[in-house]
Structures are given as C-alpha cells and as structure tokens.
Scaffold this active site. Structure first.
Site, short mmCIF file in Angstrom:
data_model
loop_
_atom_site.label_atom_id
_atom_site.label_comp_id
_atom_site.label_asym_id
_atom_site.label_seq_id
_atom_site.Cartn_x
_atom_site.Cartn_y
_atom_site.Cartn_z
N ASP A 274 -6.23 -5.51 12.44
CA ASP A 274 -5.87 -4.22 11.76
C ASP A 274 -6.05 -2.93 12.61
OD1 ASP A 274 -4.78 -2.76 9.55
OD2 ASP A 274 -5.81 -4.20 8.34
N HIS B 251 -4.87 -6.76 -0.42
CA HIS B 251 -6.05 -5.71 -0.76
C HIS B 251 -5.78 -4.50 -1.49
CE1 HIS B 251 -4.59 -3.94 2.87
NE2 HIS B 251 -5.59 -3.02 2.75
N ASP B 252 -4.64 -4.26 -1.63
CA ASP B 252 -4.26 -3.02 -2.27
C ASP B 252 -3.42 -3.21 -3.59
OD1 ASP B 252 -5.16 -1.04 -0.26
OD2 ASP B 252 -3.46 -1.29 0.96
N ASP C 159 -1.73 -0.14 10.14
CA ASP C 159 -1.89 0.45 9.01
C ASP C 159 -1.25 1.76 8.62
OD1 ASP C 159 -3.86 0.77 6.49
OD2 ASP C 159 -4.53 2.47 7.74
N GLU D 131 7.61 2.96 21.16
CA GLU D 131 6.49 3.20 22.09
C GLU D 131 5.33 2.12 21.84
OE1 GLU D 131 5.14 7.18 22.48
OE2 GLU D 131 7.06 7.86 23.04
C1 GLC Z 1 -3.49 1.38 4.10
C2 GLC Z 1 -4.62 0.24 3.69
C3 GLC Z 1 -5.40 0.79 2.76
C4 GLC Z 1 -6.03 2.02 2.93
C5 GLC Z 1 -4.97 3.12 3.58
C6 GLC Z 1 -5.80 4.06 4.35
O1 GLC Z 1 -2.65 1.47 2.98
O2 GLC Z 1 -3.84 -0.90 3.18
O3 GLC Z 1 -6.41 -0.14 2.10
O4 GLC Z 1 -6.86 2.52 1.94
O5 GLC Z 1 -4.11 2.49 4.55
O6 GLC Z 1 -6.22 3.65 5.66
#
Ligand code: GLC
Length: 533
Positions: free
Chosen positions: A107, A330-331, A209, A256
């Site tokens: 990530d 995870h969100d 991310d 890029e």
């Molecule tokens: C992304 C991630 C989330 C995190 C946010 C800030 O949306 O999936 O979990 O809180 O970015 O990095």
C-alpha cells in the site's frame, strides 16, 4: 496455457488476471504474542493462501507509523514498522510468496505523511525551512479563518493553523496526516524513488491510497455545494469535491507513476478511488494501472441495478482497460454482514465470474461478519473522534479467524482488536474439511477461473434481463460459460438465451457435473456456472 491477447491486454501480466487478496497486516496472524499481526505471522499462512488459490496479496501499510490511521500515516516510507517486522522479513515474504506463485502489492500512501514524519517536522519548523514547500502551507483568509471551505470525513476543515508560523497546512484526512505538495518536483522525485526502492526489492506493485486527492485545484477554489445538501449531513458530504479530488492534473501524475512502475517488468498498481464508472477510464495507463472499481461496495442487492452497473462499467472501458471488482474492504462493511451469508455466497460467485480482477478482502472467504466492538475497545479515529456517529471501521478489521481456539488462533496474547464472537463456528480450520462451506466455494471458484479461460479472461456477454436473476455468459474462443445468479430468496425457473450444458458449479456445492437444459431451475439464493454445449 496459450493466451489470447485480444482478451487479456498484452501489457497486463498473466498473474494480474487472478485474485488479489487484501490483508490488514495487524489483523492477519501474530507470531510473537504481542497481539498485533506481523510479517512472520503472515509468512506462516502462505501455505493456506496458496491452497486457497489467490494470485496476489495487497498488504495494508507496513511502514513505521504512529498507527493513528492503521498505518495510513507514514513516518518513513522505506522501512518496516518494528511492530510488523523488519526489511529482512519483507525479503523473506517476497521469496516465500514468489516460491508459491503469489505476488505482493504494498500500500503506497503518497497523498499525505504522518505529522511525525521528519519531512513534516522540518516543514513546520519555520517558514524558510527548505522543506516548507513539501507540504501545502497557506496564509489565513482575510477573516483569519482557513484558506478555503474544504472539509473532510472527520467533519472538520481540511486546514489546521500552526500558531507558531501563522499559516495553515492542508490535510485531506486528519490533522495528523498533512498532505504532501505534489506540485513540488522534489516531492515527486522523492516519492518516485520510494517506489523504486520497493520495486528493486522485488515487490510486484502497489495499491495507491487516496489517489484522487493527489492533485488539487491550483487556485484552491472553494468547493461548490452539493445539490442535495442538508444540515443533517456531514459538511464534507454537503459539498462537491470539484476542486479537491479528481482534478485535471491528476492524470499527469498517474502517468508519471505509471512511467516509474513500468521501469520494472510485470508490475501493476491499483489506484484507490470512489469515482463513478465513467471517470475510471481516465486513470488507466498502459495497462499497468487499475483504477479501483468500488461500485459493488456496500452493495444494493437488486439484480437489475447490479446488471445496469456492470453493463455501464463494461461499456465505458476500452479493449486495453481491464476491469476489477471489490466487494469489501477495510473501509466498508463486510459482505456477509451486510448481505447475510446466503447472499454473500452468490455475491462471491458474481465477483469471481465477472470479467476482471477480483479484489477480495481477508476473511470474506469464511464469511466473516461485522463484529460488535465495545466502545472502550474501539481504535479507529473515525469512531473515537466522532463518538455516536457510527462511522468507526473497526468492525470489519477484526482478527482473522483461523480456528476455534482462544483468540481464533490469531494470537497467544491480547489481540489489538477483539476477535468477533462467531469465531467458534466461522473459522478456517473448521471450514476447510467441510466441502459445502463458503471457504470451499471460494476455493472451487478460484480453481475454476484457472481451469477455464472463459472465466479468467473471457468476454462478458450479458444474457436475459430479469429482475430475479443476473445472467451472463463469459466466452474465450469456443469455450462459453453461462453464469446465472438467483438474487431472490425463492426458487425460480429461468430460460437464458444461451442454452444448457454441464454444471461446473452450484453455489450450494452439491450438483457439479449435472447436465442442465435450456430451462433452468434454481433454488433460493443459488448461483450456477454452466459450460455451454
Ligand atoms: C484511504 C484508506 C483509508 C484511510 C485514508 C487515509 O481511503 O483506504 O483507510 O483512512 O485513505 O489514508
């Protein structure tokens, strides 16, 4: 197996047509009893992941971090958080995973660092620090308030005043996550070198991310109000992020990033976004990038709605733009929690038989639910900073359920987040040997994708439109597989245009090999895949 390049675009490595499995490292497997999952723990579970049949793992951030946002607050991009292991553990993970034909995606968190990152500490030190311009500092508005009206999911301004230097800095998320200044060429070059650092070590790519936040309106103009704004909604949802997300110059940054990753062969990256499907084609480049498709998250269980969503997405993509499908993350809510276990099985069958890369979330394969977390055990700042708003994301991040032993076999210590209370009957050990449980459904579907090019890379051909069922064919050369998914709680009869054939799988896992005619009978919540005559 020979590959038809007209089906899987030639610049996409073969492995990327297999399933990506997302792992929240702190919750996967703890090797040392400190209650936090770690890299040695994960390595000890690679045999399981190979048995399951996934192609790649996407690991939540593993870098040094105060872990205020589960690692999405990075304090050093080129090291490993001691809580999770060491660089040597990453090397061992790469070696062990590659030996099993499993690829590793990290990530990458380019939009913001932690406030504890040395770059931010320097930037904050004084206005003429050479790193001042690495972050987004602006003078207050004439009334002394923030420079514009941008707000975030924490129901607060995107700007925090630094009293000492008299300027505001920008953060698209928490104040402890200051945004980097991607207009600064030094920042870009440094972040590109971060990618090279990991690529050189052998990682197979990244999940990017918060990709849509990377480029902002150069004039930092106020965002316009949303059409349906109302005082009950969070301020962030009351305005359109027209000037703060998905802004013009972002495509150049993505190109890029793509250029850097393409210095190394057979790599990919998946860019996080929550954009409507018509925007996604803009963020593909040379097949390396996969703008994530979030349309199935928190899914509305309605066959017509889902069908239209799939057809629209398919319709927007050009021949060299490969789709992807995500059910949970995870969100977001867990699929089995949101839809119930019966529908989750049908949803799994949909995800693994649609055209494109399935991006699975750990624990989906055993039907993990949304856990109940006592308020005093919550960790997520969305819960802690906005108590009572129900926005916390801990319930979908609880430890993987390996067995019926204490703490579900995840740790010998006290888990950082409690284990969900259904672990005694929802766990890997128990389901592994039970041929009809959801774990074996996932395993069988993943195997079928490998056995049948029609499922792995074949064309998507929608069949009859029916409000009870989703019906489509996948085709590679002469091989055609019909998929019929009953979205209702009742038995149905349906006659797809495509005809009948031999049953490859039923989501009930009890009638493989049966021959079925053109008129199909499906049980409640049953999905089937049929190899057509
Ligand atoms: C992304 C991630 C989330 C995190 C946010 C800030 O949306 O999936 O979990 O809180 O970015 O990095």
């Amino acid at each position: 197996m020979a590959r038809d390049d007209s089906l899987l675009p030639s610049h996409i490595p073969d492995w990327a047509s297999g399933a990506v499995y997302q792992i929240v490292v702190p919750s996967y497997m703890d090797s040392n009893g400190d209650g936090w999952g770690d890299l040695p723990g994960l390595i000890s579970r690679l045999d399981y992941l190979q048995w399951l049949g996934v192609s790649a793992l996407w690991l939540s951030p593993i870098y040094p971090s105060p872990l205020l946002d589960m690692g999405y607050d990075v304090a050093d991009y080129t090291d490993v958080n001691p809580r999770f292991g060491t660089l040597a553990d990453i090397d061992r993970l790469l070696e062990e995973a590659h030996r099993r034909d499993i690829h590793i995606l990290l990530d990458f968190v380019p939009n913001h660092t932690s406030h504890e990152h040395p770059w931010f500490k320097e930037s904050k030190a004084c206005r003429d620090n050479p790193r001042r311009d690495w972050y987004l500092w602006r003078d207050p508005a004439p009334d002394g308030g923030p420079p514009n009206n941008w707000t975030n999911q924490f129901e607060q301004s995107d700007w925090t005043l630094d009293e000492a230097t008299g300027q505001y800095y920008m953060h698209s998320f928490m104040p402890e996550q200051p945004d980097l200044n991607w207009w600064n060429p030094e920042v870009r070059a440094t972040m590109f070198d971060v990618l090279r650092f990991w690529l050189k070590r052998g990682v197979d790519g990244f999940r990017i991310d918060a990709m849509v936040h990377l480029y902002k309106d150069p004039l930092l103009r106020d965002n316009p109000p949303a059409e349906d704004s109302s005082p009950e909604k969070w301020p962030a949802w009351n305005m359109l992020p027209a000037f703060s997300q998905d802004v013009g110059g972002l495509q150049e940054i993505v190109r890029e990033l793509c250029g850097v990753v393409s210095e190394y062969p057979e790599r990919i990256f998946i860019g996080e976004n929550h954009l409507p499907p018509e925007r996604l084609p803009l963020y593909y480049c040379s097949g390396l990038t996969h703008p994530s498709n979030s349309q199935l998250l928190d899914l509305e269980w309605d066959a017509i709605h889902v069908r239209r969503m799939i057809d629209r997405y398919e319709g927007f993509l050009t021949a060299d733009q490969w789709p992807n499908w995500i059910l949970g993350s995870h969100d977001n809510q867990r699929v089995a929690g949101h839809l119930g276990l019966e529908r989750a099985r049908v949803a799994a069958m949909m995800q693994l038989t649609l055209r494109g890369t399935p991006i699975m979330y750990y624990g989906e394969e055993i039907g993990m639910h949304n856990a109940d977390i006592q308020p005093d055990l919550e960790r997520d700042q969305l819960a802690l900073r906005m108590p009572g708003r129900g926005r916390g994301r801990d319930f979908q991040r609880t430890p993987m359920q390996w067995s019926g032993e204490a703490n579900a076999g995840f740790t010998h210590g006290k888990p950082w987040l409690p284990v969900a209370d259904d672990f005694e009957h929802t766990n890997v050990e128990q389901q592994r040997d039970d041929p009809r449980r959801i774990l074996n459904l996932y395993r069988r579907l993943l195997a079928l994708r490998k056995e049948h090019d029609a499922l792995r890379i074949g064309r998507y051909i929608p069949d009859v439109l029916d409000k009870r069922a989703l019906v489509y064919v996948r085709q590679a050369d002469a091989e055609r597989v019909l998929v019929v998914l009953n979205f209702t709680e009742k038995p149905i009869e349906i006659t797809p245009r495509a005809g009948g054939g031999r049953l490859l799988i039923s989501s009930y896992l009890d009638r493989e090999g049966d021959y079925v005619g053109a008129k199909l009978s499906l049980r409640a919540n049953e999905g089937v895949a049929i190899e057509l005559d």
